[in-house]
Enzyme design. Structure first.
Site, PDB file in Angstrom:
ATOM      1  CD  GLU A 151      67.797  -3.856 110.766  1.00 34.99           C
ATOM      2  OE1 GLU A 151      66.847  -4.386 111.354  1.00 34.99           O
ATOM      3  OE2 GLU A 151      68.080  -4.066 109.570  1.00 34.99           O
ATOM      4  CG  ASN A 194      74.910  -2.164 109.634  1.00 32.20           C
ATOM      5  OD1 ASN A 194      75.470  -1.472 108.784  1.00 32.20           O
ATOM      6  ND2 ASN A 194      74.130  -3.195 109.317  1.00 32.20           N
ATOM      7  CG  HIS A 230      68.637  -3.210 102.320  1.00 38.73           C
ATOM      8  ND1 HIS A 230      69.171  -4.244 101.588  1.00 38.73           N
ATOM      9  CD2 HIS A 230      68.987  -3.435 103.607  1.00 38.73           C
ATOM     10  CE1 HIS A 230      69.820  -5.066 102.416  1.00 38.73           C
ATOM     11  NE2 HIS A 230      69.721  -4.592 103.637  1.00 38.73           N
ATOM     12  CD  GLU A 260      72.486  -5.189 105.954  1.00 36.35           C
ATOM     13  OE1 GLU A 260      71.307  -5.375 105.580  1.00 36.35           O
ATOM     14  OE2 GLU A 260      72.835  -5.313 107.135  1.00 36.35           O
ATOM     15  CG  ASP A 262      69.473  -4.839  98.287  1.00 33.35           C
ATOM     16  OD1 ASP A 262      69.103  -3.771  98.823  1.00 33.35           O
ATOM     17  OD2 ASP A 262      69.084  -5.954  98.667  1.00 33.35           O
TER      18      ASP A 262
HETATM   19  C1  XIL Z   1      68.204 -10.769 105.823  1.00 34.92           C
HETATM   20  C2  XIL Z   1      68.655 -11.941 104.974  1.00 34.92           C
HETATM   21  O1  XIL Z   1      69.107 -11.463 103.737  1.00 34.92           O
HETATM   22  C3  XIL Z   1      67.525 -12.920 104.783  1.00 34.92           C
HETATM   23  O2  XIL Z   1      67.991 -14.092 104.111  1.00 34.92           O
HETATM   24  C4  XIL Z   1      66.921 -13.289 106.126  1.00 34.92           C
HETATM   25  O3  XIL Z   1      65.788 -14.088 105.921  1.00 34.92           O
HETATM   26  C5  XIL Z   1      66.542 -12.051 106.925  1.00 34.92           C
HETATM   27  O4  XIL Z   1      67.671 -11.201 107.051  1.00 34.92           O
HETATM   28  N1  XIL Z   1      69.020  -5.997 107.397  1.00 34.92           N
HETATM   29  C6  XIL Z   1      70.030  -6.793 107.912  1.00 34.92           C
HETATM   30  C7  XIL Z   1      70.251  -8.143 107.369  1.00 34.92           C
HETATM   31  O5  XIL Z   1      70.817  -6.315 108.747  1.00 34.92           O
HETATM   32  O6  XIL Z   1      70.737  -9.040 108.330  1.00 34.92           O
HETATM   33  C8  XIL Z   1      68.987  -8.697 106.737  1.00 34.92           C
HETATM   34  O7  XIL Z   1      69.306  -9.942 106.106  1.00 34.92           O
HETATM   35  C9  XIL Z   1      68.410  -7.712 105.752  1.00 34.92           C
HETATM   36  C10 XIL Z   1      68.057  -6.419 106.433  1.00 34.92           C
END
Ligand code: XIL
Length: 337
Positions: A151, A194, A230, A260, A262
């Site tokens: 990020e 990423n 996401h 990641e 979802d």
């Molecule tokens: C999130 C976790 O899922 C949470 O439990 C935590 O509080 C915050 O981080 N992008 C990412 C992940 O790269 O590391 C993040 O994970 C979600 C967004």
């Protein structure tokens, strides 16, 4: 896929079919030479529900420690590394032949206060190099896939590098440097950039494309790019131009991973129509992944209750670990030849 792997995968699914058992996600993904899995909590083993670990062991060929490899978790005090819980997760995976994705070495979030107190570029570079190399060497061959930088691109107009990252102090080349330090620590490890919001064709993915193209031109050692994904059930893989986007990165010679995934349901919840729509998004995502021969499809959690966005019921397994329509939508395209 290499022929031996292919044969092994066929045999596995063949065995599953012959025994009357449905193949699992990892068996189906193996046929495509792809890893499939999800993020797991660091307290995996303390979890009161044995179905959590059971589901991971049965279905996943790759896991990510959801928070256990973040800077704050591993180096809360400068040069004092704490590995206990995360080591347990990594060893659990290793004993079961499950691969581990390391997430993440450099991220502006989950950074302990001492990093913000560093005052000069050399101090920041020293801290980054020490963190990256200590962590990678500690996990060694147990973790061969790393999100080196996460990020780094801002969401503001023009999508420059984030100004609010403490690592910006290290200098404009801090991303290149992070990858070089990572490669030096473990030359065989697979290294990824990423980010989120760069799945489709848009300003952010254009910025990410320019970033990694520049890195490759400068000879920075990198394996590929991770797209977090996401999303929500209203997302359209087609309308967003996701396939076209993944292809342009693939055409640079980079490996693609969805890291990641979802897919949140709308506020009206788990109605049959919403679950079908969620399943369709998953089906399109796995289709796009297969099209660019992505090497991993990683979801952000195991079942809905354990998700960081639990309210959106965004995963393949419901609160009781039952398979949702989205499970079928992911496994079917993997099995279709
Ligand atoms: C999130 C976790 O899922 C949470 O439990 C935590 O509080 C915050 O981080 N992008 C990412 C992940 O790269 O590391 C993040 O994970 C979600 C967004």
């Amino acid at each position: 896929m290499n022929p031996q792997l292919c044969l092994a995968a066929l045999t596995l699914t063949g065995l599953a079919a012959a025994s009357g058992q449905a193949p699992t996600l990892k068996q189906a993904a193996q046929q495509r030479g792809m890893l499939i899995g999800g993020a797991v909590s660091s307290t995996l083993f303390d979890d009161l529900d044995p179905e959590y670990a059971g589901t991971v062991a049965r279905e996943f060929s790759v896991i990510v420690s959801e928070n256990g490899m973040k800077w704050k978790a591993l180096e809360g005090t400068q040069n004092e590394f704490v590995y206990g819980l995360t080591d347990a997760t990594v060893n659990w995976a290793q004993e079961r032949g499950v691969k581990v994705r390391g997430h993440t070495l450099v991220w502006h979030d989950s950074v302990p206060a001492w990093v913000y107190q560093l005052g000069t570029a050399p101090q920041m570079r020293g801290a980054m190099k020490n963190h990256i190399q200590s962590v990678m060497k500690h996990f060694g061959s147990r973790v061969m896939i790393w999100d080196v930088v996460n990020e780094a691109i801002a969401d503001t107009p023009g999508n420059p590098l984030r100004a609010n990252s403490p690592f910006a102090l290290a200098g404009p080349d801090y991303i290149d440097a992070a990858f070089r330090w990572a490669h030096e620590a473990n030359p065989a490890a697979r290294l990824y950039y990423n980010d989120y919001g760069a799945e489709g064709m848009n300003g952010k993915s254009d910025a990410m494309y320019a970033l990694v193209k520049g890195m490759l031109a400068r000879g920075v050692p990198m394996t590929g790019v991770g797209f977090q994904a996401h999303l929500d059930s209203g997302y359209s893989v087609k309308d967003s131009g996701m396939l076209e986007n993944l292809r342009r990165f693939h055409d640079l010679g980079l490996d693609i991973q969805l890291t990641e995934v979802d897919v949140q349901l709308p506020a009206s919840g788990a109605t049959p129509a919403n679950l079908a729509r969620q399943a369709q998004v998953y089906r399109d995502l796995i289709g796009a992944c297969v099209s660019v021969k992505c090497s991993a499809f990683v979801m952000w959690g195991v079942n809905d209750t354990s998700s960081w966005r639990a309210g959106g019921k965004p995963l393949l397994f419901d609160d009781d670990y039952a398979k949702k329509p989205a499970y079928g939508a992911v496994i079917q395209p993997l099995q279709t030849r």
